[in-house]
Scaffold this active site. Sequence first.
Site, PDB file in Angstrom:
ATOM      1  CG  ASP A 122      -2.003  -1.035   1.168  1.00 10.44           C
ATOM      2  OD1 ASP A 122      -2.468  -1.353   0.059  1.00 10.44           O
ATOM      3  OD2 ASP A 122      -2.417  -1.529   2.237  1.00 10.44           O
ATOM      4  CG  ASP A 140      -6.658  -1.482  -1.606  1.00  7.37           C
ATOM      5  OD1 ASP A 140      -6.923  -2.688  -1.773  1.00  7.37           O
ATOM      6  OD2 ASP A 140      -5.734  -1.089  -0.868  1.00  7.37           O
TER       7      ASP A 140
END
Length: 166
Positions: A122, A140
Site C-alpha cells: 500500500d 483498492d
Amino acid sequence: MKLFRETGWHWWWLMLLVLVADQLSKVWVIQNFSLGESVALLPVFNFTYARNYGAAFSFLGDASGWQRWFFTAIAVVVSLVLAVWLSRLKKGQWKLSLALALIISGAVGNLIDRSLYGYVVDFLHVFYQDWHYPIFNIADCAISVGAALLIWDSFSSDKKTSEVTS
C-alpha cells in the site's frame, strides 16, 4: 471471439490496464522506498510505503499468518465467481460489467501481492490534520469504484440492463 465482444468481458482491456498499473506501481514503491518512508505530495496526501498483512483496513493483519492463505483463497473464489458472472452479462450492461471488471482486477492485483510477498503493498495515504484514512493502493481504488458502480447499478430501474444472457 464472442466472449470478449458480446459479453461483459469487453472490458478485458481495462482489467489488464488496471492490473498492470497496480503491479508496476507496487514494484516501483518496493524498489524506491523503505518501509514506512513517506513523501508529502499535497497537504492532505502522502505517498507512504506500508504493508498490509490483513484484509481491508488491516482486518486480521496481526494474526499468525494463516490469514494470508485465507484471503488468497477468498480472492481466487470471488474472482472466479465474478468472472463467470461477467461472461453471462450482455455488452449493454455497462455499469454492472464495468463494476465487476474493476473488482476482479483489484482482487487479482492484491492476490498477486499476497502470493508473492505475503502482504499487500500500500502507498496512497489520505489524511486531514490528525485523521488518517488507512493507506491503500490502485487495486483498492479499483475495488472501491467497482463496488460503488455495483451499488449504483443495483438501484437502476432499467430492466433492459439487468437481463443476463443464457
